[in-house]
Design an enzyme around this catalytic site. Structure first.
Site, PDB file in Angstrom:
ATOM      1  CB  SER A   1      85.617 -27.739  10.698  1.00 48.52           C
ATOM      2  OG  SER A   1      86.326 -25.789  11.469  1.00 48.52           O
TER       3      SER A   1
ATOM      4  CG  ASP B   1      84.098 -23.695  15.163  1.00 47.58           C
ATOM      5  OD1 ASP B   1      84.651 -24.709  15.831  1.00 47.58           O
ATOM      6  OD2 ASP B   1      85.340 -24.027  14.338  1.00 47.58           O
TER       7      ASP B   1
ATOM      8  CG  ASP C   1      86.134 -28.458  14.705  1.00 51.99           C
ATOM      9  OD1 ASP C   1      86.174 -27.274  14.382  1.00 51.99           O
ATOM     10  OD2 ASP C   1      87.770 -28.324  14.399  1.00 51.99           O
TER      11      ASP C   1
ATOM     12  CG  ASP D   1      89.017 -24.715  14.939  1.00 56.46           C
ATOM     13  OD1 ASP D   1      87.529 -24.482  14.408  1.00 56.46           O
ATOM     14  OD2 ASP D   1      90.257 -25.309  14.107  1.00 56.46           O
TER      15      ASP D   1
END
Length: 443
Positions: free
Chosen positions: A89, A235, A237, A239
Site C-alpha cells: 500500500s 496511494d 495500491d 485503495d
C-alpha cells in the site's frame, strides 16, 4: 521488509500452500485471481505464493499490475474462490505484503486468517515443506490476463452516468498500481486528465508523491495558473484517494465523506442518515454533518473496522481521513481510490459546484499527529506515565478537543493525535504525550 522473514522465498511459498489448503477445503475446484503493485519485490513474491497455491491444486489467474480494489472486484464478480494482492500500500518500496479477499470480495475473517496462520507456522517447522523444485515453479509474473483488468476498468466507467468531460484534472498515480488503470479509465470517460508520477521503476512507489504526499499534487495544481479544476492523488495500491481543489488546497477523506454524504442524503440513499468514520476524523466534519442532519459513528482506525461497523449498522457510506472511502450503495466491498475519484467528480458535475464550494463550511479543528518510533508495542493502559499524560491533556481540553493515542498497524510507531481549538495548545499537548511515550517506549 521484502526478502526477510516472513517474506522470504520459502515463507511466501508456504503462505501460498496454506492459503491453497484453505481454498480447496472449502471449494473442490478452487481458482484464485492474483494482482500486484509495482514494487521490485512484488513479482517474485507473487511467483512464490502462486507456486504454493498451485502445489495443492489451486488454479491461479494473474491480473498483473492492478489495484487492490480491482482484485476484490474480480474475486466477487468472476466467481473466484479468493483474490490475492501483493502490495504494501502506502509503505516504502522496500516493504511488501500479502492481502487476501474471499470469493465475496471481503477481507478474510479473523478466525479464517488465524487458521491459515497456524498452518503456515506448522509448515515452517516441517523439513522439506518447500523444496528447491517447488520454489522454481513459475507464477503469475508472466503477463497478466488483460481481460481481467479491462473488466475492472469497465465496471468503474459504468458506475458513472454524468458527463465528466468538462473537468480538467491533474492525477498523481504515485508510480503505483494506478498507473495500469487510471489513464485508461479517465480517457474512456473523456475526462481532460493530465497524469504525473506514472513511470514506476520498482523503487519509486510513493516516493515524495501520491496520497502519502498530497502537498506535491497541491503545489502542482496551485502553480498551474488555473489549468485544473481539481487534483486527485492515489496511494501505491490505489485503495484510497485524496484531492486538492483548483487553488491547490488539500481535501482529505473527511472532506470527501462530507460532500458525498450530503449528496447521498439528498438522493435518499444515505441509510439511517449516518456515516461511519474513525477516531482520527476531525471534529469539524462531525459538526458539519450534524448541521445537515447526518450522524457520525466512529470506528477504530483501519478500513476493515470501518466496514465492520457499516455492515453492523447498515450504513451506506464510511471511510477514513486518509482517503479510504467505502460506498455500500453499490457492490463495493473495500475502499477504492478510483471509484472515490469518480464519485467526487460526479457530485461536482451534478451540483454545478467546485470542490472548494462543496466543502466550504468544513471548519477544521487544529489537529496534529506525531509519530514516535517504539521498540515494542506495550498496551498504553499498562504504561502509567503515558496514561497520566493523556488524562492531563483531556482535562485541559475540557471537551473542546480530542486525544487519540494508538499504535500503527503496519509499523513500529506510536501515533499521537490531538485536536484543540488553539494551535498552541494542540502542539503543547501533543509534545507532552509524545515525550512520555518516547521516554517509556522509544527506540
Amino acid at each position: 521488509m521484502a526478502g526477510e522473514f516472513p517474506l522470504t522465498a520459502e515463507s511466501t511459498y508456504l503462505i501460498g500452500r496454506a492459503l491453497g489448503h484453505d481454498l480447496v477445503h472449502n471449494t473442490r475446484a478452487a481458482e484464485a485471481v492474483m494482482g500486484q503493485d509495482t514494487r521490485e519485490s512484488s513479482a517474485w513474491i507473487a511467483d512464490r505464493v502462486a507456486a504454493g497455491m498451485a502445489a495443492v491444486g489451486v488454479k491461479v489467474h494473474s491480473a498483473g499490475v492492478i489495484t487492490t480494489p480491482g482484485v476484490a472486484y474480480l474475486a466477487r464478480s468472476r466467481g473466484f474462490s479468493a483474490g490475492v494482492v501483493i502490495s504494501a500500500s502506502h509503505n516504502p518500496w522496500t516493504d511488501n505484503g500479502i492481502k487476501v479477499f474471499s470469493g465475496d470480495g471481503f477481507k478474510l475473517t479473523d478466525a479464517r486468517e488465524l487458521a491459515i496462520e497456524k498452518e503456515i507456522f506448522a509448515l515452517l517447522g516441517k523439513p522439506g515443506a518447500a523444496d528447491d523444485t517447488a520454489l522454481r515453479i513459475a507464477g503469475p509474473s508472466l503477463p497478466g490476463e488483460v481481460g481481467l483488468r479491462k473488466a475492472y476498468i469497465q465496471s468503474l466507467a459504468s458506475s458513472v452516468s454524468s458527463d465528466l468531460s468538462r473537468l480538467r484534472v491533474l492525477v498523481d498515480c504515485a508510480h503505483g498500481a494506478a498507473t495500469a488503470e487510471a489513464p485508461e479509465l479517465f480517457h474512456s470517460l473523456r475526462i481532460q486528465a493530465t497524469f504525473m508520477h506514472v513511470t514506476p521503476d520498482g523503487r519509486n512507489i510513493n516516493a515524495g508523491c501520491g496520497a502519502l504526499h498530497p502537498e506535491t499534487l497541491g503545489k502542482a495544481v496551485a502553480e498551474s495558473g488555473g489549468k485544473f479544476d481539481l487534483g486527485v492523488t492515489f496511494d501505491g495500491d490505489a485503495d484510497r484517494a485524496l484531492f486538492c481543489d483548483a487553488g491547490g488546497r488539500v481535501v482529505n477523506g473527511d472532506g470527501v465523506l462530507l460532500l458525498t454524504a450530503r449528496d447521498l442524503q439528498a438522493q435518499g440513499k444515505l441509510a439511517g442518515s449516518t456515516v461511519v468514520a474513525t477516531t482520527m476524523s476531525n471534529m469539524g466534519v462531525e459538526i458539519a454533518l450534524k448541521r445537515s442532519g447526518i450522524g457520525m459513528l466512529r470506528a477504530n482506525v483501519g478500513d476493515k473496522y470501518v466496514l465492520e461497523e457499516m455492515l453492523r449498522t447498515g450504513a451506506t457510506l464510511g471511510g477514513e481521513q486518509s482517503g479510504h472511502i467505502i460506498f455500500r450503495d453499490g457492490d463495493a466491498t473495500t475502499g477504492d481510490g478510483m471509484l472515490t475519484a469518480l464519485r467526487v467528480m460526479d457530485v461536482m458535475v451534478r451540483s454545478g459546484r467546485s470542490l472548494a464550494e462543496l466543502v466550504s463550511d468544513l471548519k477544521v479543528f487544529p489537529q496534529k499527529i506525531q509519530n514516535v518510533r517504539v521498540r515494542e508495542k506495550i498496551p498504553f493502559a499498562q504504561v502509567l506515565e503515558v496514561q497520566r499524560a493523556i488524562a492531563a491533556a483531556e482535562r485541559e481540553l475540557e471537551g473542546n478537543g480530542r486525544v487519540v493515542v494508538r499504535y500503527s498497524g503496519t509499523e513500529a510507531l506510536a501515533r499521537v493525535m490531538v485536536e484543540a481549538e488553539s494551535e498552541e495548545k494542540m502542539r503543547a499537548l501533543t509534545a507532552e504525550i509524545a515525550g512520555e511515550i518516547q521516554k517509556a517506549l522509544g527506540v
